[in-house]
Scaffold this motif. Structure first.
Motif, PDB file in Angstrom:
ATOM      1  N   GLU A  82       0.808  -1.179  -0.201  1.00 26.93           N
ATOM      2  CA  GLU A  82      -0.020   0.150  -0.040  1.00 26.93           C
ATOM      3  C   GLU A  82       0.908   1.432   0.019  1.00 26.93           C
ATOM      4  O   GLU A  82       0.263   2.179   0.473  1.00 26.93           O
ATOM      5  N   TRP A  83       1.963   1.221  -0.680  1.00 26.97           N
ATOM      6  CA  TRP A  83       3.067   2.205  -0.682  1.00 26.97           C
ATOM      7  C   TRP A  83       2.200   3.533  -1.472  1.00 26.97           C
ATOM      8  O   TRP A  83       2.674   4.697  -1.268  1.00 26.97           O
ATOM      9  N   TRP A  84       1.237   3.267  -2.305  1.00 25.49           N
ATOM     10  CA  TRP A  84       0.569   4.246  -2.980  1.00 25.49           C
ATOM     11  C   TRP A  84      -0.317   5.243  -1.942  1.00 25.49           C
ATOM     12  O   TRP A  84      -0.628   6.326  -2.420  1.00 25.49           O
ATOM     13  N   ARG A  85      -0.564   4.630  -0.912  1.00 26.26           N
ATOM     14  CA  ARG A  85      -1.005   5.550   0.114  1.00 26.26           C
ATOM     15  C   ARG A  85      -0.307   6.982   0.484  1.00 26.26           C
ATOM     16  O   ARG A  85      -0.759   7.687   1.041  1.00 26.26           O
ATOM     17  N   HIS A  86       1.029   6.571   0.502  1.00 23.96           N
ATOM     18  CA  HIS A  86       1.899   7.700   0.802  1.00 23.96           C
ATOM     19  C   HIS A  86       2.693   8.177  -0.357  1.00 23.96           C
ATOM     20  O   HIS A  86       3.715   8.955  -0.469  1.00 23.96           O
ATOM     21  N   ALA A  87       1.951   8.013  -1.713  1.00 29.47           N
ATOM     22  CA  ALA A  87       2.752   8.530  -2.896  1.00 29.47           C
ATOM     23  C   ALA A  87       2.019   9.908  -2.931  1.00 29.47           C
ATOM     24  O   ALA A  87       1.045  10.374  -2.717  1.00 29.47           O
ATOM     25  N   VAL A  88       3.076  10.662  -3.621  1.00 28.10           N
ATOM     26  CA  VAL A  88       2.774  12.060  -4.370  1.00 28.10           C
ATOM     27  C   VAL A  88       3.210  11.996  -5.767  1.00 28.10           C
ATOM     28  O   VAL A  88       4.456  11.713  -5.960  1.00 28.10           O
ATOM     29  N   VAL A  89       2.352  12.077  -6.710  1.00 23.93           N
ATOM     30  CA  VAL A  89       2.631  11.779  -8.045  1.00 23.93           C
ATOM     31  C   VAL A  89       3.000  12.869  -8.817  1.00 23.93           C
ATOM     32  O   VAL A  89       2.062  13.919  -8.877  1.00 23.93           O
ATOM     33  N   TYR A  90       3.825  12.777  -9.784  1.00 28.44           N
ATOM     34  CA  TYR A  90       4.270  13.842 -10.762  1.00 28.44           C
ATOM     35  C   TYR A  90       3.818  13.503 -11.773  1.00 28.44           C
ATOM     36  O   TYR A  90       4.341  12.345 -12.515  1.00 28.44           O
ATOM     37  N   GLN A  91       3.001  14.008 -12.605  1.00 28.32           N
ATOM     38  CA  GLN A  91       2.529  13.469 -13.919  1.00 28.32           C
ATOM     39  C   GLN A  91       3.478  14.448 -15.259  1.00 28.32           C
ATOM     40  O   GLN A  91       3.525  15.503 -15.165  1.00 28.32           O
ATOM     41  N   ILE A  92       4.014  13.478 -15.988  1.00 27.57           N
ATOM     42  CA  ILE A  92       4.905  13.902 -17.125  1.00 27.57           C
ATOM     43  C   ILE A  92       4.112  13.665 -18.576  1.00 27.57           C
ATOM     44  O   ILE A  92       4.032  12.578 -18.704  1.00 27.57           O
ATOM     45  N   GLN A 114      -5.900  17.103   1.190  1.00 29.68           N
ATOM     46  CA  GLN A 114      -7.197  16.289   1.270  1.00 29.68           C
ATOM     47  C   GLN A 114      -6.532  14.832   1.585  1.00 29.68           C
ATOM     48  O   GLN A 114      -5.349  14.404   1.274  1.00 29.68           O
ATOM     49  N   LYS A 115      -7.577  13.940   1.782  1.00 30.21           N
ATOM     50  CA  LYS A 115      -7.300  12.420   2.070  1.00 30.21           C
ATOM     51  C   LYS A 115      -7.398  11.791   0.638  1.00 30.21           C
ATOM     52  O   LYS A 115      -8.376  11.761  -0.004  1.00 30.21           O
ATOM     53  N   GLY A 116      -6.121  11.273   0.468  1.00 30.13           N
ATOM     54  CA  GLY A 116      -5.926  10.435  -0.884  1.00 30.13           C
ATOM     55  C   GLY A 116      -4.578  10.847  -1.478  1.00 30.13           C
ATOM     56  O   GLY A 116      -3.694  11.608  -0.661  1.00 30.13           O
ATOM     57  N   THR A 117      -4.334  10.271  -2.664  1.00 27.26           N
ATOM     58  CA  THR A 117      -2.963  10.331  -3.448  1.00 27.26           C
ATOM     59  C   THR A 117      -3.013  11.767  -4.183  1.00 27.26           C
ATOM     60  O   THR A 117      -3.867  11.601  -5.281  1.00 27.26           O
ATOM     61  N   PRO A 118      -2.126  12.639  -3.953  1.00 26.23           N
ATOM     62  CA  PRO A 118      -2.230  13.787  -4.861  1.00 26.23           C
ATOM     63  C   PRO A 118      -1.261  13.591  -6.170  1.00 26.23           C
ATOM     64  O   PRO A 118      -0.385  12.801  -6.298  1.00 26.23           O
ATOM     65  N   PHE A 119      -1.932  14.140  -7.370  1.00 24.84           N
ATOM     66  CA  PHE A 119      -1.337  14.094  -8.643  1.00 24.84           C
ATOM     67  C   PHE A 119      -1.017  15.575  -8.886  1.00 24.84           C
ATOM     68  O   PHE A 119      -2.083  16.182  -9.112  1.00 24.84           O
ATOM     69  N   LEU A 168       4.885  22.249   0.980  1.00 24.89           N
ATOM     70  CA  LEU A 168       3.515  21.739   1.176  1.00 24.89           C
ATOM     71  C   LEU A 168       3.622  20.269   1.092  1.00 24.89           C
ATOM     72  O   LEU A 168       3.104  19.420   1.867  1.00 24.89           O
ATOM     73  N   ILE A 169       4.550  19.558   0.092  1.00 25.45           N
ATOM     74  CA  ILE A 169       4.554  17.937  -0.045  1.00 25.45           C
ATOM     75  C   ILE A 169       5.257  17.676   1.147  1.00 25.45           C
ATOM     76  O   ILE A 169       4.901  16.410   1.561  1.00 25.45           O
ATOM     77  N   ALA A 170       6.371  18.023   1.669  1.00 21.07           N
ATOM     78  CA  ALA A 170       6.792  17.770   3.052  1.00 21.07           C
ATOM     79  C   ALA A 170       6.014  17.580   4.143  1.00 21.07           C
ATOM     80  O   ALA A 170       5.911  16.611   4.860  1.00 21.07           O
ATOM     81  N   LEU A 171       5.016  18.596   4.083  1.00 18.43           N
ATOM     82  CA  LEU A 171       3.942  18.548   5.088  1.00 18.43           C
ATOM     83  C   LEU A 171       2.932  17.438   5.007  1.00 18.43           C
ATOM     84  O   LEU A 171       2.628  16.651   6.014  1.00 18.43           O
ATOM     85  N   LYS A 172       2.738  17.202   3.842  1.00 22.08           N
ATOM     86  CA  LYS A 172       1.787  16.022   3.335  1.00 22.08           C
ATOM     87  C   LYS A 172       2.162  14.742   3.745  1.00 22.08           C
ATOM     88  O   LYS A 172       1.493  13.752   4.252  1.00 22.08           O
ATOM     89  N   LEU A 173       3.621  14.390   3.874  1.00 23.92           N
ATOM     90  CA  LEU A 173       4.386  13.316   3.922  1.00 23.92           C
ATOM     91  C   LEU A 173       4.757  13.012   5.317  1.00 23.92           C
ATOM     92  O   LEU A 173       5.363  11.955   5.728  1.00 23.92           O
ATOM     93  N   GLN A 174       4.560  13.895   6.157  1.00 21.85           N
ATOM     94  CA  GLN A 174       5.546  13.946   7.342  1.00 21.85           C
ATOM     95  C   GLN A 174       4.828  13.169   8.427  1.00 21.85           C
ATOM     96  O   GLN A 174       5.509  12.666   9.423  1.00 21.85           O
ATOM     97  N   SER A 175       3.439  12.847   8.642  1.00 25.00           N
ATOM     98  CA  SER A 175       2.834  12.306   9.553  1.00 25.00           C
ATOM     99  C   SER A 175       1.776  11.555   9.049  1.00 25.00           C
ATOM    100  O   SER A 175       1.019  11.663   7.733  1.00 25.00           O
ATOM    101  N   ARG A 176       1.139  10.881   9.897  1.00 28.47           N
ATOM    102  CA  ARG A 176       0.037   9.793   9.799  1.00 28.47           C
ATOM    103  C   ARG A 176      -1.365  10.731   9.414  1.00 28.47           C
ATOM    104  O   ARG A 176      -2.324  10.457   8.867  1.00 28.47           O
TER     105      ARG A 176
END
Length: 563
Positions: free
Chosen positions: A5-15, A359-364, A467-475
């Motif tokens: 379930e690594w995707w729950r901690h994913a922040v995705v960059y679309q190319i 928000q809750k979810g995986t950001p793209f 912002l991304i650091a904040l998103k990934l820093q805690s449960r």
């Protein structure tokens, strides 16, 4: 977190590779360009890449018409380039997911070339064929996404084939077991090379009602709406569960994201419910419809913030895991659409990112949004490269809209707005290519580019990093519950994330004027500390009454845990 379930901690960059970075000066971005920029991508703070299609293709629909799923298009490079990209992405700590387009293929694909020859060959049922009506016309009035009939006649079979998109994109027949397993073989081919999953294009169309009766006419078109009887068909979940069983048995740690047009919230729940074993999340479109008009997406309608807020909140509260997005390669630039691309471009771009990502979810995140790229504002139809833009222009002018109105609609909503070259620096062609780019560069690259953003501690790019650091820093920011605050406020999109006794309060003003905002009574006596703001001099502590400046966004952390 489970390892799969690594995707729950994913922040995705679309190319969008075609427009990202060109290294051989042919005017088309390539895989070596992506490799060259991996350090930059990593610096944003993201941990996953989504690559739109780079497979062999005639490029009728910019790569979403695949003629060979196991071959890299020469415009983008070689298989060796792709293998190096996979290796280098992983070396940078980045997962890599591919765009898999298997609702349809190109009509140049070998499967279709064989299928159209006769009704009784090995590939004859890989596509959806139907007999003509008694008078020889198409089997039904179904229209295609890009205009015209969704049926095209082939003399050798004396039958019509279905194409929900361009006639060069015949729909694959997922009712054929042989076809389905051919798709699973393609997935296995790339997963064996190290790809970490797939974003699956138009997946809600894989199963269709097979009678293909006439359907209702919509959007002022002559033909019936393409999605009637073709979205969320009778076997869609059966097929996805089969796919899951076949693929996950061998690759249990992958990510599967489905693009699901014309899918209701209740239908979406079925795709993502974990115990059903189908998809990890879906791209839904409800919040993308808040500014639709008489002719659908192409309009001069301005969205209402309350509609956007209501839609996003509904999905947050109903779906176990969301794909969070406000822009991508199929949408206009988010700051032009939902923010203010003029005086408050930087402030609104930061606020919109905050509202989306926390928000809750995986950001793209779509390439260029992290520096606040805007719509292109092309002034001539010849500047547009997208098939949809040209077909839409014909349709609108047939409806007696003026050339000025038509160009305004395209300038606001064309997909090409997101497809202009990435703006790397204030130099020739924004540093994208030394050759003539395949599509015009946005003329504002002298003021909006990566190089300037990297040298500015208050830039949009710097804000994304924080912002991304904040998103990934805690449960809290990953697993915390989502609740709207003041759901009826006319200017401010506010919500709370909560996990145990910790709360994150996120406020974003969509107003160009200063607004007075009063928090609800239950937050009256809490101790909230500022953790992020898009203004430099925001109050460090939460107060019940706030005076939010134009497009101001603030995030406060409330920690009521006792030692």
């Amino acid at each position: 977190m489970k390892t799969n379930e690594w995707w729950r901690h994913a922040v995705v960059y679309q190319i969008y590779p075609q427009s990202f970075k060109d290294t051989n000066n042919d005017g088309i971005g390539d895989l070596r360009g992506v490799i060259e920029k991996l350090d930059y991508i990593k610096s944003i703070g993201v941990n996953t890449l989504w690559l739109t299609p780079v497979f062999e293709s005639p490029l009728i629909d910019n790569g979403y018409d695949v003629s060979d799923y196991k071959k890299i298009a020469s415009d983008f490079g070689t298989m060796q380039d792709m293998e190096k990209l996979i290796t280098e992405a992983h070396r940078h700590g980045l997962k890599l997911i591919f765009d898999l387009v298997v609702n349809h293929s190109s009509d140049k694909h070998q499967w279709f070339q064989e299928s159209k020859l006769s009704r009784n060959n090995a590939y004859s049922d890989y596509y959806i064929w139907r007999d003509p009506r008694p008078d020889g016309t198409a089997p039904s009035n179904l229209g295609s996404v890009f205009g015209g009939s969704a049926w095209t006649y082939v003399k050798t079979r004396n039958q019509y084939y279905l194409h929900l998109f361009a006639q060069e994109q015949p729909d694959l027949n997922w009712d054929s077991k042989e076809l389905r397993y051919a798709v699973y073989d393609i997935m296995d081919f790339w997963l064996a090379k190290g790809v970490d999953g797939f974003r699956m294009d138009s997946i809600s169309f894989l199963s269709k009602n097979t009678n293909f009766d006439d359907v209702p006419v919509e959007d002022n078109k002559k033909l019936g709406a393409y999605y009637y009887g073709t979205a969320n068909g009778p076997h869609i979940h059966e097929y996805l569960q089969e796919m899951h069983q076949v693929i996950y048995s061998k690759y249990p740690n992958i990510m599967l994201v489905g693009e699901t047009p014309h899918t209701s919230m209740q239908q979406a729940k079925l795709y993502v419910e974990p115990n059903r074993k189908e998809l990890n999340m879906v791209f839904q479109f409800e919040h993308m419809h808040v500014d639709y008009g008489e002719y659908g997406r192409y309009s001069d309608v301005t969205f209402k913030m309350s509609d956007l807020r209501q839609s996003m909140a509904r999905w947050q509260e109903a779906i176990s895991w969301n794909a969070l997005y406000l822009g991508n390669h199929d949408q206009p630039r988010l700051v032009s659409r939902f923010g203010n691309e003029g005086r408050y471009r930087e402030k609104s771009a930061k606020m919109l990112a905050m509202i989306q990502i926390l928000q809750k979810g995986t950001p793209f995140i779509y390439q260029g949004d992290e520096i606040g790229m805007t719509n292109a504002h092309f002034t001539r139809l010849s500047q547009y490269r997208d098939l949809e833009a040209h077909n839409t222009a014909k349709f609108l002018q047939a409806k007696q809209l003026s050339k000025e109105q038509t160009m305004n609609f395209l300038a606001r909503k064309s997909r090409d707005n997101a497809r202009t070259p990435m703006q790397w620096q204030n130099d020739v062609n924004a540093g994208f290519s030394a050759g003539k780019p395949w599509i015009d560069v946005n003329t504002n690259y002298d003021n909006i580019n990566v190089n300037d953003a990297q040298n500015d501690k208050s830039s949009i790019l710097t804000f994304y990093q924080r912002l991304i650091a904040l998103k990934l820093q805690s449960r809290l920011t990953i697993d915390g519950d989502f609740t709207l605050i003041n759901a009826n406020d006319s200017s401010v999109f506010a919500y709370q994330r909560q996990l145990g006794s910790q709360k994150l309060i996120v406020l974003g003003s969509f107003s160009e004027k200063k607004v007075r905002y009063v928090l609800p009574k239950e937050l009256m006596n809490v101790q909230g500390k500022l953790v992020l703001s898009n203004y430099q001099d925001t109050s460090k502590y939460l107060t019940q009454t706030l005076f939010l400046r134009p497009y101001e966004g603030v995030v406060y952390l409330i920690n009521e845990q006792h030692e």
